[in-house]
Write an enzyme that holds these catalytic residues in place. Structure first.
Site, mmCIF file in Angstrom:
data_model
loop_
_atom_site.group_PDB
_atom_site.id
_atom_site.type_symbol
_atom_site.label_atom_id
_atom_site.label_comp_id
_atom_site.label_asym_id
_atom_site.label_seq_id
_atom_site.Cartn_x
_atom_site.Cartn_y
_atom_site.Cartn_z
ATOM 1 N N GLU A 85 0.852 -1.215 0.000
ATOM 2 C CA GLU A 85 0.000 0.000 0.000
ATOM 3 C C GLU A 85 0.875 1.248 0.000
ATOM 4 O OE1 GLU A 85 -3.389 -0.190 2.619
ATOM 5 O OE2 GLU A 85 -3.500 1.997 2.687
ATOM 6 N N LYS A 279 -7.712 -1.540 10.954
ATOM 7 C CA LYS A 279 -7.031 -1.970 9.717
ATOM 8 C C LYS A 279 -5.841 -1.060 9.453
ATOM 9 C CE LYS A 279 -6.275 -2.014 5.076
ATOM 10 N NZ LYS A 279 -5.448 -1.074 4.319
ATOM 11 N N ASP A 295 4.639 -14.450 11.325
ATOM 12 C CA ASP A 295 3.356 -14.907 10.786
ATOM 13 C C ASP A 295 2.301 -13.813 10.986
ATOM 14 O OD1 ASP A 295 0.877 -16.081 10.431
ATOM 15 O OD2 ASP A 295 1.389 -17.935 11.469
#
Ligand code: MEV
Length: 437
Positions: A85, A279, A295
């Site tokens: 992004e 987010k 992870d």
């Protein structure tokens, strides 16, 4: 009907590609060129990457960037970030600089315990299973003595096993809740190996135990697996300054602080805003988690569950203004490692950790919490002042110009034009075409 392909994983890379292009891509040979373009000339390096997963046909690049000027607990850091992004790294760098001038970030690890469960079916008498568990608990510990020997040497290992009666929530549902310390390792494999061994011993002992006389009441293991919900592996990061110091770029500090706090209150109230708010935080967190070979799915899952710990999904960040002091913080659970797994295998993950001066897992938790807080700060700063699109579109404009192979002069003229005009893909294309004509 679709034809089943068998033994696919045993085929060579070329065979796999040939099959895929023939069956899914109209035998388009350009596809093979694209895939090959991303193969590494260094055969050993390519082999390493091919080995991470099954059926690899190429490599998928993501940008690896760095965000400088982070001061965390008075220590300077340049933070590696892997993300697609466009505005995330710029946002991180903006926040780092903003807070560097005000003394930087502080961060502390609150706890480091990880956990896993052996999930059990048991429809018998509670007293029987409780006394059985008490009796065999030392055997459960003993069953993993070999597995945890190395971890123990480093001060970690299995901390405790509890038998939990969860039958009120689900008929016949019990669990062995196991807690672990895994130090600098993420410890997923270690925990799962321990759980499977504990489960096996539990079942073996149960089958021959006098408490469970008829077959129906013998406890039975359903599954054994670590939990990615790690509220006991918690880190907090914070910034603080007199409210006047928030004044910048023509925005009054007090007005900004109030709007900022209100924005968090809205996220705490409205799930649709909270998910987007969080987010944005994960933009920063995931980028560092990936850059250090950890992870990101487990971190994502655990963090979002933590955001709902009150029974209502809320903002992961908090802000307050008291006695003229603006305080802004984040508290998140993150289980990660700085040894083992991909951290030691992927050359760029190793590099990511080197850029951070090879931190311990605890230090990396602190850095990652700061990356999340910094990202949220930049997003809320933009949202409460100019709006998010200004920064986003600046990067979007650059991407469109790259795509159009714009010359330096075209780039200059287009950027100047769009300082005063709203960026849209078609408007940029039209403007460049006009320049070219
Ligand atoms: C975009 O990736 C992230 C933001 O939407 C976060 C937010 O709204 O707080 C800008």
């Amino acid at each position: 009907m679709m034809e089943l392909i068998t033994g696919f994983s045993k085929k060579s890379k070329k065979e796999k590609i040939k099959w895929m292009v023939a069956t899914h891509l109209d035998n388009n040979s350009d596809i093979i060129k694209t895939l090959r373009q991303y193969w590494n000339d260094d055969k050993e390096l390519q082999k390493l990457h091919d080995g991470f997963i099954e059926n690899t046909i190429s490599n998928y690049y993501l940008p690896f960037a760095i965000a400088p000027n982070f001061l965390i607990n008075n220590k300077p850091y340049t933070i590696p970030m892997v993300i697609e992004e466009s505005s995330v790294v710029a946002a991180a760098s903006y926040s780092a600089k903003f807070w560097l001038e005000k003394g930087g970030f502080t961060s502390e690890v609150i706890s480091t315990t990880k956990n896993g469960q052996v999930h059990i079916n048991y429809y018998g008498n509670d007293t029987a299973i409780q006394s059985f568990f008490k009796e065999i608990k030392p055997k459960l510990f003993a069953s993993i003595s070999g597995i945890e020997a190395n971890m123990k040497k480093r001060g970690g290992g299995l901390l405790d096993i509890l038998l939990k009666n969860s039958t009120k929530a689900l008929e016949g549902y019990y669990q062995l809740h196991c807690t672990f310390e895994t130090n600098d390792a993420m410890g997923a494999n270690f925990i799962n190996t321990c759980l499977e061994s504990i489960a096996k011993t539990f079942e073996f002992e149960a089958e021959k135990h006098a408490s469970f006389t008829d077959n129906n009441s013998i406890p039975e293991v359903v599954i054994s697996i670590l939990s990615n919900y790690v509220p006991e592996c918690l880190v907090k990061a914070q910034v603080q300054c007199p409210v006047e110091q928030l004044t910048s770029e023509g925005v009054d500090g007090k007005v900004f602080a109030k709007k900022f706090i209100r924005t968090i209150a809205i996220a705490d109230t409205e799930i649709r805003r909270a998910v987007t708010h969080n987010k944005g935080i994960m933009n920063g967190i995931d980028a560092v988690v990936i850059a250090t070979g950890n992870d990101f799915r487990s971190v994502e899952a655990g963090v979002h569950a933590y955001a709902s710990k009150s029974g209502h999904y809320k903002s992961l960040t908090n802000a307050s203004l008291e006695d003229g002091i603006f305080t802004y913080s984040i508290e998140i659970p993150i289980a990660l490692g700085t040894v083992g797994g991909l951290t030691g295998l992927h050359p760029l993950a190793k590099l990511g950790l080197s850029i951070l001066q090879n931190p311990s897992a605890k230090e990396l938790m602190q850095i990652i919490a700061v990356a999340g807080l910094a990202q949220n700060f930049a997003a809320l700063r933009a949202l409460t002042t100019t709006g998010i699109q200004k920064g986003h579109m600046k990067m979007h404009l650059k991407n469109i110009l790259t795509h159009l192979n714009a010359t330096p002069s075209e780039i200059k003229k287009t950027i100047t034009h769009f300082k005063e005009n709203t960026v849209s893909h078609s408007d940029v294309v039209n403007f460049v075409n006009k320049l070219r004509n």
